[in-house]
Enzyme design. Sequence first.
Site, PDB file in Angstrom:
ATOM      1  CG  ASN A 407      41.461  47.348  41.535  1.00  0.00           C
ATOM      2  OD1 ASN A 407      42.065  46.308  41.719  1.00  0.00           O
ATOM      3  ND2 ASN A 407      41.682  48.434  42.286  1.00  0.00           N
ATOM      4  CD  GLU A 408      41.909  47.223  45.867  1.00  0.00           C
ATOM      5  OE1 GLU A 408      42.892  46.489  46.086  1.00  0.00           O
ATOM      6  OE2 GLU A 408      41.850  48.411  46.222  1.00  0.00           O
ATOM      7  CG  ASN A 409      35.073  49.938  42.451  1.00  0.00           C
ATOM      8  OD1 ASN A 409      36.009  50.462  43.038  1.00  0.00           O
ATOM      9  ND2 ASN A 409      34.799  50.216  41.184  1.00  0.00           N
ATOM     10  N   GLY A 412      35.296  47.611  48.556  1.00  0.00           N
ATOM     11  CA  GLY A 412      35.138  48.928  49.146  1.00  0.00           C
ATOM     12  C   GLY A 412      33.750  49.156  49.701  1.00  0.00           C
ATOM     13  CB  SER A 453      39.903  41.547  41.086  1.00  0.00           C
ATOM     14  OG  SER A 453      40.989  40.901  41.698  1.00  0.00           O
TER      15      SER A 453
END
Length: 789
Positions: A407-409, A412, A453
Site C-alpha cells: 500500500n502506497e510504497n 511514496g 496500490s
Amino acid sequence: MLQATPLTEGWILRHEGGALPAVVPGCVHTDLLAAEVIPDPFLGRNESEVAWVGRREWTYERDLAPVNGHEQTDLVLDGLDTVAEVLLDGQLLGRTRNMHRSYRFDVTGMSGRLAVRFVSAYAEAEAVRGKLGERPAAYAEPYQYLRKMACSFGWDWGPTLVTAGIWRPVRLEQWSTARIARVRPLVTVEQGAGVVELAVEVERARVEAPLSVEASVGGVRARAAIDGTTGTVRLEVPDARLWWPRGYGEQPLYEVELTLLHEGRPLDVWRRRVGFRTVELDRSADEHGTGFTFVLNGERLFARGVNWIPDDVFPSRITRERYRERLGQAADAGVDLVRIWGGGIYESEDFYDVCDELGLLVWQDFPFACAAYPEEQPLRGEVEAEARENVVRLMPHPSLVLWNGNNENLWGFRDWGWEVRLAGDSWGEGYYLGVLPRVVAELDPTRPYTAGSPWSGSWEHHPNDPAHGTHHSWEVWNRLDYAGYRDDVPRFVAEFGWQAPPAYATLARALPGEELAADSPGVLHHQKADDGNGKLRRGLERHFPFPEGDFDRWHYLTQVNQARAVAAGIEHWRSHWPVCAGTVVWQLNDCWPVTSWAAVDGDGREKPLYHELRRLYADRLLTVQEREGGLVLAAVNQAGDPWAGVLRLRRMSVEGVLIGEGEVGFAAERRAVARVDVPRELEPLGPKEFLVVDADGLRALHFPCPDRDIPYPRPEFDVSVAPGSVTVAARTLVRDLLLQADRLDPGARADRGLVTLLPGERVTIGVRGWETPDADAARSALYCLEPSR
C-alpha cells in the site's frame, strides 16, 4: 490418525509485577483489561495511560503434560505477536520474529513448563533499525522494522496500542508414520469441467513407509502415490457450477477432502471448500491509458469496493460471528469487493469463508504500508517465508482474486521525498517487483498479482497516474472540495474517502462524562488524522455555514458532507464505465471508536454514508452529471438484463413550485451506461431551483449551487410512529432528513439514512431496537437541512 489437542486452558501471564490469568488466543492488553490492571484504552484518553504495555516484556506459561501413543508430537502455534522465545522446561525450542507466520516445534517425549517469552516490539524494531539504518515512513513509529501488524503502532484512524501475545490458536499434534505438511490446491475451469489439482507435501516419521493419498470433490474420487515426500492428485468435476461474485450469480462451494494413507490406513486428513471460477485482470492499453478491469468467468466487472482494516486493534477478539456481521453489512450495502489493506494482517480463515459464502471478492494486500522497508536480513527471509505460507493457506478460497504487493510504497518512493533520503538504501522494491511476484507465480499462478496500490504498471508512468492502473485520490480530502473528484476519470480508484465522526451513541459511550463538542478533549483525542478537524471544517464551510458551538449540528452536517463527498465521486466514476472499472471506498470499518472515513463505526453502527452506499452501489443508479455543453443524465445499469424506460424530469423551486417538466426515454444495455442530455429548458437556474429525475423507483437530484447559497424554506413535516417505524410526511421541501436512531436508544438502528422529500411526500423509516415508540422523541432525533443562519 493425527490427533490435535487444543491448548487453551491453564495459561498465566507473568510480568515484573507478578502473574495473572491469561486467555489464549489473546494478547497482553486483553488479559490486563480482564484483570482490571489497565483501564479500557478505547474510553476517554486511556490510550495514553496504557502506552507502557508495549514497552515491557511478557511471558505466557502453562504446564505441558507428557503424551504418549504416537511416534511424533509437535507443538503448533498458529500466531505469535511478535518477537518471542519458546521454551519447554527451560529448553529453547525456537525463536520467532513474525506475527504473520505459524510455527511448529518437535516436543516428542518432552513435558514440563511451557513458556513463551515476548520482548517488546519496540525493542526489536529499534535494534533492527540500528543494524540496517533509518528508513522513511509516513509515521514516526518504527513499524517497518519488524513483521507485525503495522497499525498497532497507530494510524490516522487508529490508536497506538502495541500488542504482544499468543494471538492465534495453540495445539499439540500427535502423529505416527507421516502427516500432511502442506496441500497446494490449484483450482481451474477447463472446457466446462472444474479441475482441482492438489500438490501434497508430507513429513515422515518413517522414511520407508509406502504412502498414498485419496481425494474427493463433487462425487469424483482419485488416488495417487507419494514419492518420497511429495505427490499430486488431479480431480475433474464435469459440468461444475461456477462460483460468481454477489449480484452476478450463485456461490456454489465444493468440499475437497484429501486423506493420507499407509497401507490403506488413514494417517491424516485435509479438508477445504473450493469454488470453480476464472479470474483475469485486464491491464491492456487503450486510447485512455492502461486499464485495470476484473474479469470473472468472462464477465467484466465495475468493482463496487470497500477497504478493510482490522476490525479491532486487538485482532484476537474478532470472532467468526463478528466477521459475518461486518461483511454482511458490506454485502447488504451492495459491495462486491473487499480490499484487505496492507497495514493490517492476513485475516483468519473465518474472514475468507464468509466472503466465499457471500460472494464478496477479496483483494489481498501483502502487509506493507506507507513506509520504506529494509530488504536485508533478518527481514528478507521472514518476508518470503510468510508469503509462501499465506499464499498456500488462502489459495482454496474462490473469493480471493488479487494479490497486491503493498500500500502506497511505490508512490511514496516517487513523491514523498524517500528517494533522496534513502540515498541508495533498500526500501522494498525488491519485494514488490521481485520476491512477491516470484512466490505468487510459483505457488498460485491462477490469480493475478500487482506490485502495489497505487501502481501504473511500470516506472514508465507516475505510480499514481490516474490514466494507468490503480489510483489513490487523497488530494481532494486533504486540500480541495469534493467537487474535485469530478476533475478526472481514473481507470480504477483503489482509495478515496471523506471523514465524519462516529454515531452519537458511540461517541457518548467512548467519552463518558464529557460534554461533547467538536473540539472537546476526548473528541480531539479520538481524531487521529493530521489536521483532521481542520479538514472537516474547511470541507463544511465550502457548503454550509459552520455551526459554531453547536455540537449536534456539527455532528449531523459532517455526516451529511461525508455522504455527499463519496456520492460525488462514485456517481461520477460509475457514469464513466467502462473507462473507470471500479471504486474502493476508504473505508468500511473502524478498529475503535474514532472520527474517520469509515461507513460503519467502531461500535458497528452504520453512519449515513453506509446507507448512501446502498444507493450508490445498487445495480441501477441514476445520476445527473455536469458535462461540457450542459447537464447529462446517466442511467447506470450493472444488472444482467437491459434497462429501458422513461425518465420523468421536473424543474422545481425550493418553495415546491413546479417550473417545468418533461419525459425522456432511455435504454441501457446490460452492464452498460446510457447517457441522456437534460433538455435546456429543464436545467435549473440559480440557487432557488433544482432538478428532480425519477425512473423505476429511483431518483436523482441536482442542485446547481452550494447549500450555503440556497434559500431553503424552514422545513415543516409531520411525524407519526408505530412499533418498528417512524413516518415523516413533508409539507415543504425537506432536504437530507436523517433519523439518528441511536439517540432514541443506544441499541436502536434505522434502516435508511439521508432522504430528501418534496412537498406532499412521505417516508417510513424502519427502526429496530426501540421498545417505546414516541412521536416527540422521534422528532427530537430527526435532523435535516435548515435555512442558512
